[in-house]
Design an enzyme around this catalytic site. Structure first.
Site, PDB file in Angstrom:
ATOM      1  N   ASP A 119       0.867  -1.157   0.000  1.00  0.00           N
ATOM      2  CA  ASP A 119       0.000   0.000   0.000  1.00  0.00           C
ATOM      3  C   ASP A 119       0.919   1.226   0.000  1.00  0.00           C
ATOM      4  OD1 ASP A 119      -2.392   1.592   0.434  1.00  0.00           O
ATOM      5  OD2 ASP A 119      -1.736   1.769   2.516  1.00  0.00           O
ATOM      6  N   ASP A 168      -0.068   5.159   0.956  1.00  0.00           N
ATOM      7  CA  ASP A 168      -0.275   6.085   2.071  1.00  0.00           C
ATOM      8  C   ASP A 168      -0.415   5.322   3.385  1.00  0.00           C
ATOM      9  OD1 ASP A 168      -0.497   8.571   0.484  1.00  0.00           O
ATOM     10  OD2 ASP A 168      -2.260   7.577  -0.336  1.00  0.00           O
ATOM     11  N   ASP A 177      -1.515  -1.001   5.887  1.00  0.00           N
ATOM     12  CA  ASP A 177      -1.824  -0.521   7.238  1.00  0.00           C
ATOM     13  C   ASP A 177      -3.319  -0.454   7.513  1.00  0.00           C
ATOM     14  OD1 ASP A 177      -1.994   1.763   5.392  1.00  0.00           O
ATOM     15  OD2 ASP A 177      -2.358   2.952   7.178  1.00  0.00           O
TER      16      ASP A 177
END
Length: 228
Positions: A19, A21, A177
């Site tokens: 991922d 961001d 995250d």
């Protein structure tokens, strides 16, 4: 005759997808500059980073909701094009890779492991960031949130990225995250790493996401034995 014990040394995965961001990039400062510009245009003062940071991985709608909680959702959602245009101006001006990310990417590359990015950020914005970060020649594949008909938590972007690298899903590990990252990895048949250094709401329970590994800091992933 006693059989010899063969000790297998831990190795890095063949490929890793990340991922963007909240996983590779601490983009919250760029996002804060974006919502502050929008708030200033409406006669409001700046927002506290602590109020925005937990929702950065949730996307533009979540960030505008955090910045303007008293504004009806339909009105806020009409501001998304403004948010994206403002963010494009702030892109890469304030945010940086998390501490330890560059060392971790170097360790992967030194071991011959390829890496790529699957993000829900619009592809045109993600592509603009790559040369700013010096990753344009290093990133093997980049899939944005609008590259394909589906986005995470749907597994299609992860499956497409693996196919683009000529690998089967079980040869790839996905690192993210947000719960959507782990759900997408599981649905794609990939092993997953929960990036605990990223952005989370207080009520988020990363243990419940059931990732294959939970890692506190990017530097830990410089060691092949920490990968699932």
């Amino acid at each position: 005759m006693r059989a010899q014990t063969v000790v297998t040394q831990p190795t890095f995965p063949k490929a890793v997808l990340f991922d963007l961001d909240g996983t590779l990039l601490d983009s919250a400062p760029d996002m804060l500059a974006t919502v502050d510009a929008m708030r200033a245009a409406r006669g409001r003062g700046p927002m506290q980073m602590e109020a925005l940071r937990p929702v950065v991985s949730k996307g533009a709608r979540a960030m505008t909701a955090a910045a303007f909680p008293d504004v009806p959702a339909d009105e806020r959602n009409a501001w998304i094009p403004e948010f994206l245009a403002t963010y494009e101006r702030e892109l890469g001006r304030h945010g940086t890779p998390f501490d330890g990310i560059e060392a971790m990417l170097d360790a992967l590359e030194s071991a011959g492991c390829r890496w790529g990015i699957v993000t829900n950020k619009p592809e045109y914005l993600a592509k603009q960031l790559m040369p700013m970060l010096g990753w344009d020649a290093r990133c093997a594949v980049l899939i944005g949130g609008d590259t394909l008909p589906e986005r995470k938590p749907h597994p299609l972007p992860l499956l497409h990225a693996a196919e683009a690298m000529g690998l089967s899903p079980d040869e790839v590990v996905y690192v993210g995250d947000d719960e959507r990252d782990i759900v997408a990895a599981r649905a794609a048949g990939m092993r997953s790493v929960v990036a605990l250094w990223g952005y989370r709401l207080d009520e988020d329970d990363p243990i419940a996401w059931q990732g294959d590994a939970m890692i506190d800091l990017p530097s830990e992933l410089c060691a092949p034995e920490r990968w699932p």
